[in-house]
Design a protein around this motif. Structure first.
Motif, short mmCIF file in Angstrom:
data_model
loop_
_atom_site.label_atom_id
_atom_site.label_comp_id
_atom_site.label_asym_id
_atom_site.label_seq_id
_atom_site.Cartn_x
_atom_site.Cartn_y
_atom_site.Cartn_z
N HIS A 164 10.90 35.81 -29.11
CA HIS A 164 11.28 36.73 -28.03
C HIS A 164 12.29 36.02 -27.14
CE1 HIS A 164 10.93 39.79 -24.98
NE2 HIS A 164 10.49 38.92 -24.09
N VAL A 165 13.49 36.60 -27.05
CA VAL A 165 14.56 35.96 -26.29
C VAL A 165 14.47 36.44 -24.84
CG1 VAL A 165 17.04 35.62 -26.10
CG2 VAL A 165 16.01 35.97 -28.36
N SER A 166 14.14 35.52 -23.94
CA SER A 166 14.00 35.93 -22.54
C SER A 166 14.88 35.09 -21.63
CB SER A 166 12.54 35.93 -22.12
OG SER A 166 12.41 36.61 -20.89
N THR A 167 14.64 35.26 -20.34
CA THR A 167 15.60 34.78 -19.33
C THR A 167 14.92 33.90 -18.29
OG1 THR A 167 16.98 35.58 -17.51
CG2 THR A 167 15.18 36.99 -18.15
N ASP A 168 15.72 33.05 -17.65
CA ASP A 168 15.19 32.23 -16.54
C ASP A 168 14.94 33.08 -15.29
OD1 ASP A 168 17.85 32.69 -15.83
OD2 ASP A 168 18.35 30.59 -15.48
N GLU A 169 15.47 34.32 -15.28
CA GLU A 169 15.32 35.15 -14.07
C GLU A 169 13.87 35.52 -13.80
OE1 GLU A 169 18.13 38.23 -13.32
OE2 GLU A 169 19.77 37.10 -14.20
N VAL A 170 13.00 35.39 -14.82
CA VAL A 170 11.58 35.72 -14.60
C VAL A 170 10.95 34.78 -13.57
CG1 VAL A 170 11.26 36.66 -16.93
CG2 VAL A 170 10.75 34.24 -16.51
N TYR A 171 11.53 33.59 -13.40
CA TYR A 171 10.96 32.61 -12.47
C TYR A 171 11.37 32.84 -11.02
CZ TYR A 171 10.08 29.89 -16.76
OH TYR A 171 9.67 29.47 -18.00
N GLY A 172 12.27 33.80 -10.79
CA GLY A 172 12.67 34.11 -9.42
C GLY A 172 13.85 33.29 -8.97
N SER A 173 13.76 32.74 -7.76
CA SER A 173 14.94 32.11 -7.16
C SER A 173 14.57 30.74 -6.60
CB SER A 173 15.43 33.01 -6.03
OG SER A 173 16.59 32.48 -5.47
N LEU A 174 15.50 29.78 -6.71
CA LEU A 174 15.28 28.43 -6.18
C LEU A 174 16.11 28.27 -4.91
CD1 LEU A 174 15.68 26.51 -9.56
CD2 LEU A 174 13.57 26.61 -8.20
N PRO A 175 15.66 27.37 -4.01
CA PRO A 175 16.49 27.11 -2.82
C PRO A 175 17.74 26.31 -3.18
CG PRO A 175 14.54 25.70 -2.84
CD PRO A 175 14.41 26.61 -4.01
N ASP A 176 18.74 26.34 -2.26
CA ASP A 176 19.98 25.59 -2.49
C ASP A 176 19.73 24.10 -2.66
OD1 ASP A 176 21.89 27.58 -2.44
OD2 ASP A 176 21.99 27.61 -0.25
N ASP A 177 18.69 23.61 -1.95
CA ASP A 177 18.59 22.15 -1.87
C ASP A 177 17.69 21.52 -2.93
OD1 ASP A 177 16.27 23.15 -0.94
OD2 ASP A 177 16.25 22.08 0.96
N GLY A 178 17.43 22.20 -4.03
CA GLY A 178 16.76 21.48 -5.11
C GLY A 178 15.69 22.24 -5.85
#
Ligand code: NAD
Ligand code: DAU
Length: 359
Positions: free
Chosen positions: A133-147
């Motif tokens: 199943h080819v999926s995406t990193d977008e499932v993990y949501g969002s990371l802050p700018d600083d790391g």
């Protein structure tokens, strides 16, 4: 001869994957490509291989249970590689329902038909049957700018209807592994770029607009970060996970190549200026004056960054294409395929563009 059932093979990554696999394995494998040919699917992407006796195209919708189960009944499928999906975040914000239908229901149909064909009376599966199943990193949501990075253990936190539908489809796959011991893997990959990408996505949209003297729309402050991977490196990762991955496991795939959107736009402008001959009238019109800041995407994820530690340690995959090389290859491909761009941007695309960027 091993038989692959590829869904969504007429789209961007699917068509690159089919090229990669036929180059690598030649006529030792057979590929059946099932695609509904939505606006994002284009058989022109596969024109050079369509004559091959070990390649077959079937036009079908993955939500059509009868059509999909017939394909399993008529063919001894060894590998499923499931790309088919609605994939554009902006479209999902305007029209979420088709994302749920294709990405969630479509994945459920694919899983159910594969299980129906493969499961043995004692609940086990023949050794060589695998579903990816080819999926995406977008499932993990969002990371802050600083790391920080996305790991396979990062909790799911999708924000857009697109990523929520992909997260749901991942959960269905995981449930099949846990409930039926179904032989599946999931790959969660970062942003791909390369040939055959539909110009609703950032990189081909910027190339196309710059070459046509159109404005280059930048959402918000232009500082959102994506982790870019050349599409053939993704194709290679999918093949390696399917052959060497541990059944039931998820693997993150990414290039450690984080860039702000505005940086990407500047790189594209520089390469285009360098590539165009001096006597091409488009050369003079390409420049920073085309950059236009527009309203931000709703719920816009700030930063994505994949930690590809697991796939490197367990499987030995690493990204091979440096961004500087990959973006040049990509721009050259679009230069050499202006007809492709004209064909995909005629008709419906004009309406989409007008609605998305001017209304
Ligand atoms: P794409 O939009 O270019 O292609 C999608 C393909 O699926 C098209 O050929 C379309 O006709 C087909 N399709 C859509 N609905 C269908 C249906 N109901 N039945 C059958 N076929 C249907 O997408 P892409 O960018 O190549 O992405 C492929 C997969 O990879 C998706 O699952 C996506 O979530 C995932 N992914 C994409 C990226 C990226 O950067 N593009 C990154 C990570 C994961
Ligand atoms: O991370 C993987 C995902 O990457 C895939 O799962 C998706 O299918 C794929 O579409 C892609 O999603 P993004 O939303 O990151 O890609 P997109 O090309 O749409 O946008 C990239 C960034 O550029 C994002 O921050 C929004 C911004 N952008 C995009 C467009 C189309 C602009 O600033 N202007 C634009 O016109």
């Amino acid at each position: 001869m091993r038989t692959y059932l590829v869904t969504g093979g007429a789209g961007f990554i699917g068509s690159n994957y089919i090229h990669y696999m036929l180059d690598k394995y030649g006529d030792t494998i057979r590929i059946i490509n099932v695609d509904a040919l939505t606006y994002a699917g284009n058989l022109e992407n596969l024109a050079d291989i369509e004559h091959l006796p070990n390649y077959q195209f079937i036009k079908a919708d993955i939500t059509d249970r009868e059509a999909i189960s017939r394909i399993f009944a008529e063919n001894d499928i060894d590998r499923v590689v499931h790309f088919a999906a609605e994939t554009h975040v902006d479209r999902s914000i305007k029209d979420p329902e088709v994302f749920v239908r294709t990405n969630v229901l479509g994945t459920a149909v694919m899983l159910n038909c594969a299980r129906g064909a493969w499961e043995q009376p004692d609940g086990s599966y023949p050794k060589d049957k695998r579903f990816l199943h080819v999926s995406t990193d977008e499932v993990y949501g969002s990371l802050p700018d600083d790391g920080g990075y996305f790991y396979e253990t990062t909790p799911y936190a999708p924000h857009s209807p697109y990523s929520a539908s992909k997260a749901s489809s991942d959960m269905l796959v995981k449930s099949y592994v846990d409930t039926y011991h179904f032989p599946a893997n999931i790959t969660n990959c970062s942003n791909n770029y390369g040939p055959y990408q539909f110009p609703e996505k950032l990189i081909p949209l910027i190339i196309n607009n710059a070459l046509s003297g159109r404005k280059l729309p930048v959402y918000g402050d232009g500082k959102n970060v994506r982790d870019w991977l050349y599409v053939m490196d993704h194709a290679k990762a999918i093949d390696m996970v399917q052959e060497q991955g541990r059944i039931g496991e998820t693997y993150n795939v990414g290039g450690h190549n984080e860039k702000q959107n505005i940086e990407i736009i500047h790189i594209i402008l520089d390469v285009l200026k360098e590539k165009l001959p001096d006597d091409d009238p488009r050369k003079a019109q390409i420049g920073e004056q085309l950059i236009t800041y527009v309203a931000d995407r709703k719920g816009h994820d700030r930063r994505y960054a994949i930690a590809p530690d697991k796939i490197r340690a367990e499987i030995g995959w690493e990204p091979e294409t440096m961004f500087e090389e990959g973006i040049r290859k990509t721009i050259e491909w679009y230069f050499d395929h202006e007809d492709w761009m004209k064909n995909v941007t005629s008709g419906d695309y004009q309406n989409y563009y007008k609605e998305m960027y001017t209304e």
